[in-house]
Design an enzyme around this catalytic site. Sequence first.
Site, PDB file in Angstrom:
ATOM      1  N   ASP A  71       0.873  -1.156   0.000  1.00  0.00           N
ATOM      2  CA  ASP A  71       0.000   0.000   0.000  1.00  0.00           C
ATOM      3  C   ASP A  71       0.921   1.221   0.000  1.00  0.00           C
ATOM      4  OD1 ASP A  71      -2.383   1.593   0.438  1.00  0.00           O
ATOM      5  OD2 ASP A  71      -1.659   1.846   2.483  1.00  0.00           O
ATOM      6  N   LEU A  72       0.405   2.378  -0.366  1.00  0.00           N
ATOM      7  CA  LEU A  72       1.260   3.572  -0.441  1.00  0.00           C
ATOM      8  C   LEU A  72       1.104   4.472   0.793  1.00  0.00           C
ATOM      9  CD1 LEU A  72       3.110   5.496  -2.129  1.00  0.00           C
ATOM     10  CD2 LEU A  72       0.998   6.521  -3.003  1.00  0.00           C
ATOM     11  N   ASP A  73      -0.072   5.118   0.865  1.00  0.00           N
ATOM     12  CA  ASP A  73      -0.307   6.102   1.922  1.00  0.00           C
ATOM     13  C   ASP A  73      -0.295   5.428   3.296  1.00  0.00           C
ATOM     14  OD1 ASP A  73      -0.770   8.384   0.194  1.00  0.00           O
ATOM     15  OD2 ASP A  73      -2.668   7.451  -0.360  1.00  0.00           O
ATOM     16  N   THR A  93       1.495  10.203   4.130  1.00  0.00           N
ATOM     17  CA  THR A  93       0.587  11.173   3.518  1.00  0.00           C
ATOM     18  C   THR A  93      -0.782  11.192   4.188  1.00  0.00           C
ATOM     19  OG1 THR A  93       0.285   9.429   1.942  1.00  0.00           O
ATOM     20  CG2 THR A  93       1.540  11.330   1.183  1.00  0.00           C
ATOM     21  N   LYS A 118      -8.979   5.605   5.507  1.00  0.00           N
ATOM     22  CA  LYS A 118      -7.730   5.011   5.016  1.00  0.00           C
ATOM     23  C   LYS A 118      -8.026   3.874   4.045  1.00  0.00           C
ATOM     24  CE  LYS A 118      -4.805   6.577   8.737  1.00  0.00           C
ATOM     25  NZ  LYS A 118      -3.953   6.241   9.877  1.00  0.00           N
ATOM     26  N   GLY A 119      -7.417   3.925   2.887  1.00  0.00           N
ATOM     27  CA  GLY A 119      -7.627   2.890   1.872  1.00  0.00           C
ATOM     28  C   GLY A 119      -8.877   3.101   1.041  1.00  0.00           C
ATOM     29  N   ARG A 175     -11.150   8.439  -3.189  1.00  0.00           N
ATOM     30  CA  ARG A 175     -11.415   9.864  -2.962  1.00  0.00           C
ATOM     31  C   ARG A 175     -12.920  10.141  -2.870  1.00  0.00           C
ATOM     32  NH1 ARG A 175      -8.829  13.392  -7.471  1.00  0.00           N
ATOM     33  NH2 ARG A 175      -7.081  12.066  -6.852  1.00  0.00           N
ATOM     34  N   SER A 209      -2.607   0.486  -4.435  1.00  0.00           N
ATOM     35  CA  SER A 209      -3.095   1.682  -3.738  1.00  0.00           C
ATOM     36  C   SER A 209      -4.394   2.199  -4.338  1.00  0.00           C
ATOM     37  CB  SER A 209      -2.029   2.781  -3.833  1.00  0.00           C
ATOM     38  OG  SER A 209      -2.560   4.034  -3.454  1.00  0.00           O
ATOM     39  N   ALA A 210      -5.197   2.822  -3.503  1.00  0.00           N
ATOM     40  CA  ALA A 210      -6.444   3.438  -3.979  1.00  0.00           C
ATOM     41  C   ALA A 210      -6.204   4.824  -4.558  1.00  0.00           C
ATOM     42  CB  ALA A 210      -7.437   3.546  -2.826  1.00  0.00           C
ATOM     43  N   SER A 211      -4.977   5.322  -4.422  1.00  0.00           N
ATOM     44  CA  SER A 211      -4.717   6.722  -4.786  1.00  0.00           C
ATOM     45  C   SER A 211      -4.497   6.927  -6.279  1.00  0.00           C
ATOM     46  CB  SER A 211      -3.492   7.233  -4.039  1.00  0.00           C
ATOM     47  OG  SER A 211      -3.155   8.531  -4.498  1.00  0.00           O
ATOM     48  N   LYS A 212      -5.086   7.998  -6.785  1.00  0.00           N
ATOM     49  CA  LYS A 212      -4.838   8.393  -8.172  1.00  0.00           C
ATOM     50  C   LYS A 212      -3.544   9.185  -8.282  1.00  0.00           C
ATOM     51  CE  LYS A 212      -9.631   8.276  -9.557  1.00  0.00           C
ATOM     52  NZ  LYS A 212     -10.786   8.914 -10.159  1.00  0.00           N
ATOM     53  N   ASN A 213      -2.965   9.537  -7.160  1.00  0.00           N
ATOM     54  CA  ASN A 213      -1.712  10.306  -7.144  1.00  0.00           C
ATOM     55  C   ASN A 213      -0.494   9.412  -6.886  1.00  0.00           C
ATOM     56  OD1 ASN A 213      -2.961  12.984  -7.369  1.00  0.00           O
ATOM     57  ND2 ASN A 213      -3.802  12.532  -5.345  1.00  0.00           N
ATOM     58  N   LYS A 218     -10.915  -1.141  -1.685  1.00  0.00           N
ATOM     59  CA  LYS A 218     -10.690  -1.976  -0.511  1.00  0.00           C
ATOM     60  C   LYS A 218     -11.886  -1.765   0.418  1.00  0.00           C
ATOM     61  CE  LYS A 218      -5.767  -0.908  -0.965  1.00  0.00           C
ATOM     62  NZ  LYS A 218      -4.603  -0.181  -0.434  1.00  0.00           N
ATOM     63  N   GLU A 231       0.102  -3.277   4.724  1.00  0.00           N
ATOM     64  CA  GLU A 231      -1.079  -2.399   4.811  1.00  0.00           C
ATOM     65  C   GLU A 231      -1.193  -1.675   6.151  1.00  0.00           C
ATOM     66  OE1 GLU A 231      -3.669  -0.868   3.885  1.00  0.00           O
ATOM     67  OE2 GLU A 231      -3.940  -1.510   1.823  1.00  0.00           O
ATOM     68  N   ASP A 232      -1.636  -0.425   6.104  1.00  0.00           N
ATOM     69  CA  ASP A 232      -1.882   0.320   7.344  1.00  0.00           C
ATOM     70  C   ASP A 232      -3.372   0.522   7.607  1.00  0.00           C
ATOM     71  OD1 ASP A 232      -2.214   2.243   5.229  1.00  0.00           O
ATOM     72  OD2 ASP A 232      -2.202   3.789   6.770  1.00  0.00           O
TER      73      ASP A 232
HETATM   74  C1  BG6 Z   1      -5.597   5.898  -0.175  1.00  0.00           C
HETATM   75  C2  BG6 Z   1      -5.689   6.705   1.096  1.00  0.00           C
HETATM   76  O1  BG6 Z   1      -4.302   5.392  -0.298  1.00  0.00           O
HETATM   77  O2  BG6 Z   1      -5.887   6.700  -1.309  1.00  0.00           O
HETATM   78  C3  BG6 Z   1      -7.047   7.374   1.176  1.00  0.00           C
HETATM   79  O3  BG6 Z   1      -5.501   5.869   2.209  1.00  0.00           O
HETATM   80  C4  BG6 Z   1      -7.300   8.196  -0.081  1.00  0.00           C
HETATM   81  O4  BG6 Z   1      -7.088   8.186   2.324  1.00  0.00           O
HETATM   82  C5  BG6 Z   1      -7.173   7.302  -1.311  1.00  0.00           C
HETATM   83  O5  BG6 Z   1      -8.598   8.769  -0.044  1.00  0.00           O
HETATM   84  C6  BG6 Z   1      -7.380   8.065  -2.619  1.00  0.00           C
HETATM   85  O6  BG6 Z   1      -6.324   8.973  -2.787  1.00  0.00           O
HETATM   86  P1  BG6 Z   1      -6.243  10.087  -3.905  1.00  0.00           P
HETATM   87  O7  BG6 Z   1      -4.803  10.510  -3.863  1.00  0.00           O
HETATM   88  O8  BG6 Z   1      -6.616   9.465  -5.212  1.00  0.00           O
HETATM   89  O9  BG6 Z   1      -7.202  11.169  -3.526  1.00  0.00           O
HETATM   90 MG    MG Z   2      -2.778   3.212   3.476  1.00  0.00          MG
END
Ligand code: BG6
Ligand code: MG
Length: 210
Positions: free
Chosen positions: A8-10, A16, A44-45, A48, A113-117, A144, A168-169
């Site tokens: 996992d990333l964040d 972050t 978390k996880g 957005r 990761s769920a993040s688009k960043n 998740k 994973e956190d």
């Molecule tokens: C997850 C975070 O990794 O990414 C969440 O734990 C976050 O808190 C999700 O909402 C989506 O991230 P992003 O960067 O696409 O807004």
């Molecule tokens: Mg995380």
Amino acid sequence: NITACIFDLDGVLVDTAGYHYQAWRVMANDLGFDFTELQNEKLKGVSRIDSLKLILGWGNVTKSEEEMLFLAQKKNDDYLKMIEQMTPENLLPGASDLLKYLKANSYKVALGSASKNAKLILDKTGVLPLFDAIVDGNIVTSSKPDPQVFLKAAELLNEQPENCVVFEDAEAGVEAALRGKMHVIGIGDKEILGDADFVVKSLEEIEYNN
Ligand code: BG6
Ligand code: MG
């Protein structure tokens, strides 16, 4: 027999989670309410848009789809300003050494990761070249605790789930890994991540030879 690691990333590789919390709080405060750190655990996880829906629910605020997209965009703009300054120094303790060790010892490594960043952050912190596959919020359609993100990562690595260990956190992330029939190491609090195979406070505590 573990042959692959999925991170996992964040909150696992980078700290972050605090930035996400800060940016969402600014939005909530603008809308006239606040939410606690304990509530933040539930984000978390979570993607957005799903995070936004949870937060609006806590504040008893209803918004149209269009307004929600606007709020999510604004939150991300604020968040991007916070992560813009990130460097390799922002990797959490033990992250860089573990990733390098895995690479040097021929383990396959993926991001889940769920993040688009995610790619931007891996790039800014200098570890992007250490990943064999990246599955992020631009690819996944089910958040998740759905195991999709990790199963997709295993598939891209050409590995069976039982040979993968997930780091994973998030409570939702631990559940996703277990549902995917993978091993899982929780990073953080035993009280929250008790379902993981084992829990450590940080990647620094992971023991390996060399
Ligand atoms: C997850 C975070 O990794 O990414 C969440 O734990 C976050 O808190 C999700 O909402 C989506 O991230 P992003 O960067 O696409 O807004
Ligand atoms: Mg995380």
